[in-house]
Design a protein around this motif. Structure first.
Motif, short mmCIF file in Angstrom:
data_model
loop_
_atom_site.label_atom_id
_atom_site.label_comp_id
_atom_site.label_asym_id
_atom_site.label_seq_id
_atom_site.Cartn_x
_atom_site.Cartn_y
_atom_site.Cartn_z
N ASN A 119 0.91 -1.39 -0.10
CA ASN A 119 0.47 0.09 0.19
C ASN A 119 1.24 1.09 -0.10
OD1 ASN A 119 1.52 -0.40 3.01
ND2 ASN A 119 -1.41 -0.01 3.13
N SER A 120 2.25 0.95 -0.69
CA SER A 120 2.98 2.26 -0.38
C SER A 120 3.17 3.56 -0.83
CB SER A 120 4.20 2.01 -0.34
OG SER A 120 4.78 0.66 -1.91
N LYS A 121 2.06 3.05 -2.63
CA LYS A 121 1.42 3.73 -3.78
C LYS A 121 0.80 2.87 -4.97
CE LYS A 121 5.56 2.59 -6.71
NZ LYS A 121 6.18 3.23 -7.49
N ASP A 122 0.28 3.75 -5.21
CA ASP A 122 -0.78 4.04 -6.49
C ASP A 122 -0.18 2.82 -7.19
OD1 ASP A 122 -2.57 4.73 -5.23
OD2 ASP A 122 -2.93 6.38 -6.57
N GLY A 123 -0.47 1.72 -7.91
CA GLY A 123 0.22 0.42 -8.56
C GLY A 123 1.37 -0.08 -8.49
N CYS A 124 1.53 0.07 -6.97
CA CYS A 124 2.28 -1.13 -5.88
C CYS A 124 2.56 -2.55 -6.09
CB CYS A 124 2.79 -0.78 -4.58
SG CYS A 124 1.07 -1.40 -3.80
N ASN A 125 1.96 -2.92 -7.46
CA ASN A 125 1.55 -4.20 -8.14
C ASN A 125 2.22 -4.32 -8.80
OD1 ASN A 125 -0.89 -3.23 -8.98
ND2 ASN A 125 -2.19 -5.47 -7.80
N THR A 126 2.90 -3.83 -9.48
CA THR A 126 4.18 -4.34 -10.69
C THR A 126 4.90 -5.46 -10.46
OG1 THR A 126 5.56 -1.94 -10.20
CG2 THR A 126 3.38 -1.54 -10.73
N ALA A 127 5.21 -5.17 -9.20
CA ALA A 127 7.09 -5.65 -8.99
C ALA A 127 7.60 -5.40 -8.19
CB ALA A 127 7.96 -5.59 -9.60
N TRP A 128 8.13 -5.81 -7.42
CA TRP A 128 9.17 -5.33 -6.19
C TRP A 128 8.57 -4.21 -5.82
CZ3 TRP A 128 9.81 -9.10 -3.55
CH2 TRP A 128 10.51 -9.82 -3.68
N SER A 129 8.02 -3.86 -4.39
CA SER A 129 7.64 -2.20 -4.09
C SER A 129 9.12 -1.74 -3.72
CB SER A 129 6.62 -2.22 -2.57
OG SER A 129 6.18 -3.06 -2.92
N ASN A 130 8.21 -0.02 -3.85
CA ASN A 130 9.51 0.98 -3.66
C ASN A 130 9.05 1.73 -2.88
OD1 ASN A 130 10.41 3.44 -3.75
ND2 ASN A 130 10.38 3.78 -6.46
N HIS A 131 9.77 2.36 -2.03
CA HIS A 131 9.37 3.24 -0.65
C HIS A 131 9.95 4.58 -1.17
CE1 HIS A 131 8.58 -0.71 1.49
NE2 HIS A 131 9.16 -1.68 0.91
N GLY A 132 10.12 4.56 -2.17
CA GLY A 132 10.49 6.12 -2.30
C GLY A 132 9.06 6.80 -1.59
N SER A 133 7.97 7.53 -1.88
CA SER A 133 7.57 8.41 -1.45
C SER A 133 7.34 8.29 0.08
CB SER A 133 6.15 7.99 -1.37
OG SER A 133 5.21 7.10 -1.75
N VAL A 134 6.66 7.18 0.91
CA VAL A 134 7.29 7.09 2.31
C VAL A 134 8.53 8.06 3.30
CG1 VAL A 134 6.82 5.55 4.23
CG2 VAL A 134 5.77 4.95 2.25
N PHE A 135 9.84 7.17 2.10
CA PHE A 135 10.82 7.97 2.52
C PHE A 135 11.27 9.38 3.06
CE2 PHE A 135 15.41 8.77 1.48
CZ PHE A 135 15.99 8.30 2.64
N ALA A 136 10.24 9.63 1.40
CA ALA A 136 10.51 11.17 1.17
C ALA A 136 9.92 11.58 2.64
CB ALA A 136 10.30 11.37 0.17
N SER A 137 8.76 11.85 2.82
CA SER A 137 7.46 11.96 4.45
C SER A 137 8.63 12.00 5.48
CB SER A 137 6.54 11.00 3.87
OG SER A 137 5.43 11.07 3.12
N ILE A 138 9.06 10.71 5.38
CA ILE A 138 10.25 10.38 6.48
C ILE A 138 11.25 11.15 6.87
CG2 ILE A 138 11.37 9.33 8.05
CD1 ILE A 138 9.56 6.96 7.26
N VAL A 139 11.76 11.70 5.95
CA VAL A 139 13.12 12.51 5.85
C VAL A 139 12.40 14.13 5.61
CG1 VAL A 139 14.42 13.56 4.29
CG2 VAL A 139 14.74 11.48 4.90
N SER A 140 10.83 14.25 5.17
CA SER A 140 10.25 15.90 5.24
C SER A 140 10.03 16.32 6.87
CB SER A 140 9.54 16.07 4.17
OG SER A 140 8.21 15.21 4.70
#
Length: 152
Positions: A119-140
Motif C-alpha cells: 500500500n506504499s503507492k498507487d500501482g505498487c503491485n507491478t513488481a517489488w515495492s518502492n518505498h520512495g514516497s514514504v521515505f521522502a515523507s519521513i525525511v521531511s
C-alpha cells in the motif's frame, strides 16, 4: 519568530495530509495472466487500466470490509506460471509490514504460490515495492522536527 515556527508546522500538516490520502484510497493494477499475457512478469501495463480500489464492489463474505491495499499473486501449477493482480481486502503489507517480503506456500501436486500485498503507492503491485514516497515523507518530517528543536 512567527516565520520560524510556521514552516515546521506547515511541513507537519502536509505530512499528515499525505499519510491520510494514502490511507483512504489506493489504485491497483487488476488483471490475470491467463486472460492477458502482459499481466505476467515482466509486467506490461499498456493494456491494463489502473483501478481505483474504492470503486471495487463489496464482497458478500466480508461485509463492511473495503480494499486498502494492492495484491499480486504468482502461482506455479504443474510447471505453468500464472499471475493475478488486484485490490486486496484483508491482510497487511508484506510480512510484518515490510513490503519487500511476500508469503510463499508450496503444496501437493507441484503447486507453489507467492502472495504479495502493498500500500506504499498507487500501482505498487507491478513488481517489488518502492518505498520512495514514504521515505521522502519521513525525511521531511525529520527535517521539520530538527528545525523546530534547533530554532525554538
Amino acid at each position: 519568530m512567527a516565520n520560524k515556527t510556521s514552516l515546521p508546522i506547515l511541513l507537519l500538516v502536509l505530512f499528515v495530509f499525505c499519510c491520510i490520502q494514502q490511507g483512504l484510497s489506493i489504485k491497483c493494477w487488476v488483471c490475470r495472466s491467463d486472460s492477458d499475457p502482459k499481466c505476467a512478469d515482466p509486467f506490461d501495463n499498456t493494456t491494463v487500466p489502473i483501478t481505483d480500489c474504492k470503486q471495487e464492489p463489496d464482497l458478500e463474505h466480508l461485509p463492511g470490509v473495503r480494499p486498502t491495499m494492492c495484491r499480486k499473486i504468482r502461482q506455479k501449477v504443474n510447471g505453468e506460471w500464472r499471475y493475478f493482480r488486484s485490490c486486496a481486502y484483508m491482510g497487511e503489507p508484506g510480512i510484518e509490514g515490510d513490503e519487500r517480503f511476500c508469503l510463499m506456500r508450496t503444496g501437493t501436486y507441484n503447486i507453489f504460490m507467492e502472495y504479495c500485498t502493498c500500500n506504499s503507492k498507487d500501482g505498487c503491485n507491478t513488481a517489488w515495492s518502492n518505498h520512495g514516497s514514504v521515505f521522502a515523507s519521513i525525511v521531511s518530517l525529520a527535517i521539520s522536527l530538527r528545525y523546530v528543536l534547533v530554532y525554538t
